[in-house]
Design a protein around this motif. Structure first.
Motif, short mmCIF file in Angstrom:
data_model
loop_
_atom_site.label_atom_id
_atom_site.label_comp_id
_atom_site.label_asym_id
_atom_site.label_seq_id
_atom_site.Cartn_x
_atom_site.Cartn_y
_atom_site.Cartn_z
N LEU A 439 0.83 -1.20 0.00
CA LEU A 439 0.00 0.00 0.00
C LEU A 439 0.87 1.26 0.00
CD1 LEU A 439 -2.93 -0.91 2.44
CD2 LEU A 439 -2.83 -1.10 -0.06
N ILE A 440 2.03 1.19 0.64
CA ILE A 440 2.97 2.32 0.59
C ILE A 440 3.50 2.48 -0.83
CG2 ILE A 440 5.22 3.13 1.36
CD1 ILE A 440 4.58 2.02 4.12
N GLY A 441 3.81 1.37 -1.48
CA GLY A 441 4.29 1.44 -2.86
C GLY A 441 3.24 1.99 -3.81
N LEU A 442 1.99 1.57 -3.64
CA LEU A 442 0.92 2.12 -4.49
C LEU A 442 0.77 3.63 -4.29
CD1 LEU A 442 -1.72 -0.72 -4.02
CD2 LEU A 442 -0.65 -0.08 -6.18
N HIS A 443 0.85 4.05 -3.03
CA HIS A 443 0.78 5.48 -2.74
C HIS A 443 1.93 6.24 -3.40
CE1 HIS A 443 1.93 8.96 -0.14
NE2 HIS A 443 0.65 9.23 -0.23
N SER A 444 3.15 5.71 -3.30
CA SER A 444 4.30 6.35 -3.93
C SER A 444 4.12 6.44 -5.43
CB SER A 444 5.58 5.57 -3.61
OG SER A 444 5.88 5.59 -2.23
N ALA A 445 3.59 5.38 -6.03
CA ALA A 445 3.46 5.34 -7.48
C ALA A 445 2.49 6.39 -8.01
CB ALA A 445 2.99 3.94 -7.92
N VAL A 446 1.40 6.62 -7.30
CA VAL A 446 0.38 7.53 -7.81
C VAL A 446 0.57 8.98 -7.35
CG1 VAL A 446 -1.28 5.65 -8.03
CG2 VAL A 446 -1.31 7.06 -5.98
N PRO A 511 -5.87 9.87 -2.38
CA PRO A 511 -4.61 9.11 -2.45
C PRO A 511 -3.82 9.12 -1.15
CG PRO A 511 -4.91 10.41 -4.43
CD PRO A 511 -6.00 10.82 -3.49
N GLU A 512 -3.89 10.20 -0.38
CA GLU A 512 -3.11 10.24 0.86
C GLU A 512 -3.57 9.22 1.89
OE1 GLU A 512 -5.95 13.88 1.05
OE2 GLU A 512 -4.73 12.83 -0.47
N GLU A 513 -4.76 8.65 1.69
CA GLU A 513 -5.27 7.64 2.62
C GLU A 513 -4.88 6.22 2.24
OE1 GLU A 513 -9.45 8.08 3.28
OE2 GLU A 513 -9.33 10.24 3.69
N ILE A 514 -4.30 6.04 1.07
CA ILE A 514 -3.98 4.68 0.61
C ILE A 514 -3.08 3.91 1.58
CG2 ILE A 514 -2.73 3.39 -1.17
CD1 ILE A 514 -3.81 5.37 -3.24
N PRO A 515 -2.00 4.50 2.12
CA PRO A 515 -1.11 3.69 2.99
C PRO A 515 -1.80 3.13 4.23
CG PRO A 515 -0.02 5.71 2.31
CD PRO A 515 -1.45 5.86 1.91
N ASN A 516 -2.86 3.78 4.69
CA ASN A 516 -3.53 3.35 5.92
C ASN A 516 -4.87 2.67 5.67
OD1 ASN A 516 -1.46 4.45 7.64
ND2 ASN A 516 -2.29 6.48 7.18
N ALA A 517 -5.11 2.23 4.43
CA ALA A 517 -6.39 1.58 4.12
C ALA A 517 -6.52 0.23 4.82
CB ALA A 517 -6.54 1.41 2.61
N GLY A 518 -5.41 -0.43 5.10
CA GLY A 518 -5.42 -1.67 5.86
C GLY A 518 -5.67 -2.90 5.00
N ILE A 519 -5.12 -4.01 5.44
CA ILE A 519 -5.32 -5.31 4.79
C ILE A 519 -6.27 -6.13 5.66
CG2 ILE A 519 -4.23 -7.45 3.98
CD1 ILE A 519 -3.50 -4.92 2.35
N ASP A 520 -7.37 -6.59 5.09
CA ASP A 520 -8.33 -7.41 5.83
C ASP A 520 -8.00 -8.90 5.74
OD1 ASP A 520 -9.65 -5.13 6.54
OD2 ASP A 520 -11.40 -5.46 5.25
N PHE A 521 -7.67 -9.36 4.52
CA PHE A 521 -7.36 -10.78 4.31
C PHE A 521 -6.27 -10.91 3.26
CE2 PHE A 521 -11.83 -10.69 5.54
CZ PHE A 521 -11.94 -11.71 6.47
N THR A 522 -5.42 -11.90 3.44
CA THR A 522 -4.50 -12.34 2.39
C THR A 522 -4.80 -13.81 2.15
OG1 THR A 522 -2.82 -10.78 3.18
CG2 THR A 522 -2.10 -12.52 1.66
N ILE A 523 -5.08 -14.16 0.90
CA ILE A 523 -5.51 -15.51 0.54
C ILE A 523 -4.56 -16.05 -0.52
CG2 ILE A 523 -7.39 -16.89 -0.45
CD1 ILE A 523 -9.31 -14.66 0.62
#
Length: 533
Positions: A439-446, A511-523
């Protein structure tokens, strides 16, 4: 036939042109069974089906980190973490605390220091570490892994003195009298590293386990582990045999520096071992890093006249290794950061491809940090994949242009140039150099901004990616870079059931909220390997 898992009431981004969006997903075994509306998918549930109400959360194809260092990250988690430490005095304080609790004979190790965060921005010397722990070796790796800092005891144990010669592709920082200061750059690090006690198999496995658990919590479903040795591969296979690999891992042999690649590429390739592990790539390295002024440039560093960087591998040897690896059927992935290092890597690939004529080689350049437009234009005709790390731009932007000046600086982390030329980007983080969280990488990219949303409008904003491009780099692009685009990178029937569930729809928030959107599940493969509770 009923499904084992269904996810409903979500915002599903499929990356499938046939059905770009959906509300729900059904999983049977380790693959996607169906994608559709809530009503479509609920019909596929049975009495034993696990049902997850997404409550509007976003589902994307399982995120992939196309360049990380799993063992190093796990070792760091078990040792001193010096990321963001703002002074030499604070490093010394932490070393002093660790010295008080370790058993006799143990080394103090750590990772993450960055002199660019300290007053003066100069490399340190051994004295603060020697004073903090005079009786035991201290060995601390710089944030980029391209320099390390030792105390006097570590140098004594390693036998490093004023008479120790400079190794090829490395530099021993010295004082005015010629004595080693304690900082070792690139290949010179081996002079001290070789004196460290070798870890046991169980230690390596524990580091891998620690790392993969943290990576799963970040929403990652697969890692491209960039540089592994035979003992690492053996540890990975044991974990896979035990059913203890939560994520998929795509391995690259360590073909860096003086390492011999002949015995490595003679070993057979394996693909999707235990539905988790693949080994079919070799990591090479032409130059060092900009932070430690080891990346190779065509002209002097703007802030270090007379220095154009260090060859970790000489160009003719790079070409030889690339050709050998391709002949053995291995994908070649080369670290290249400076503009000359990048150009010479492209040259080496061009010659190796012409000599071998391999089928579907997919050569990669890892990092591609400071590139010229002329060399960007050479990438697609040779089928070169750009393996780039978005957060490198936003962690390096405070000093990167000091190294290269404004004109060369136009080609720093030039994602827009690369994408507009039709080249595939496979995104990653280079953890533990940068945070492992995509999520930090996505934020940096955009945004091309740091986590404090600096600078306004972004740093070199003309190089930003759109959100869709950034997500594709972490999914379809990274899957293609590992020959997995027919199994991974889309949410579609028959694809692997690798999914990342993000707490908020990233398309609907600032966009500034992307890093803190949180991960609910990884499958991964239909199994929930991380769940936020």
């Amino acid at each position: 036939m009923t499904s084992d898992l269904i996810l409903t009431n979500g915002a599903v981004v499929t990356e499938d042109p046939a059905r770009p969006g959906a509300r729900a997903v059904a999983v049977r075994g380790d693959t996607i069974a169906a994608v559709g509306t809530d009503d479509d998918i609920v019909k596929l549930a049975g009495p034993k089906t696990r049902r997850i109400d997404l409550r509007g959360a976003m589902v994307v194809p399982g995120l992939i980190d196309a360049h990380g260092h799993v063992r190093s990250f796990g070792e760091e988690l078990a040792n001193l973490d010096l990321h963001g430490v703002a002074s030499i005095e604070e490093v010394a304080r932490r070393v002093r605390e660790r010295d008080a609790v370790l058993p006799p004979g143990a080394w103090i190790t750590g990772h993450g220091w960055d002199q660019n965060l300290w007053p003066g921005k100069k490399f340190p010397d051994h004295r603060p570490l020697t004073e903090a722990a005079p009786g035991r070796p201290v060995w601390l790796r710089r944030v980029d892994g391209h320099a390390s800092w030792a105390n006097r005891k570590a140098m004594e144990v390693a036998g490093v003195t004023r008479r120790t010669p400079e190794p090829s592709g490395g530099k021993i920082e010295r004082d005015a009298r010629g004595d080693p200061t304690g900082v070792f750059v690139d290949n010179a690090q081996d002079l001290v590293k070789k004196a460290r006690p070798a870890p046991t198999r169980e230690q390596i496995k524990e580091w891998l386990r620690l790392s993969l658990q943290r990576l799963a919590a970040g929403g990652l479903t697969e890692i491209h582990d960039a540089s592994v040795d035979p003992e690492d591969v053996d540890a990975y296979r044991e974990l896979a045999d035990e059913g203890n690999l939560p994520l998929r891992v795509y391995l690259m042999w360590n073909g860096i520096g003086k390492a011999l690649i002949e015995p490595l590429v003679e070993r057979p390739i394996f693909v999707n071992y235990r539905n988790r592990l693949t080994l079919r790539a070799v990591k090479l390295m032409v130059d060092g890093a900009m932070g430690s002024r080891g990346a190779v440039f065509q002209e002097d560093y703007s802030d270090d006249k007379g220095n154009r960087g260090l060859f970790v591998t000489e160009p003719d040897e790079l070409e030889r290794r690339a050709e050998l690896a391709m002949r053995k059927g291995y994908q070649v992935c080369t670290h290249a950061i400076g503009d000359r290092g990048i150009r010479l890597t492209i040259d080496a690939y061009e010659k190796a491809l012409a000599a071998v004529k391999p089928t579907d080689p997919r050569p990669r350049i890892e990092h591609l940090q400071c590139v010229t437009p002329e060399d960007v234009a050479r990438l697609k005709p040779l089928g070169i994949i750009a393996s780039m790390q978005p957060s490198h731009a936003t962690s390096d932007m405070y000093w990167a242009e000091d190294r290269v000046g404004p004109e060369r600086g136009k080609g720093l982390y030039a994602w827009r140039w690369v994408l507009d030329s039709g080249v595939i980007i496979a995104a990653g983080s280079d953890f533990p150099v940068d945070p492992e969280k995509p999520l930090i990488g996505l934020h940096s990219a955009v945004t091309r901004q740091d986590l404090k949303n600096w600078p306004a409008g972004g740093w070199h904003p003309d190089q930003k990616m759109s959100f869709e491009e950034a997500l594709r780099a972490y999914t379809r692009g990274a899957a293609y870079a590992a020959y997995e685009e027919d199994h991974k990178g889309r949410i579609a029937p028959g694809y692997w059931a690798d999914l990342t569930v993000i707490g908020k729809d990233l398309r609907e928030i600032p966009p500034e909220e992307i890093p803190n959107a949180g991960i609910d599940f990884t499958i991964v493969g239909g199994s929930v390997v991380y769940e936020r509770r």
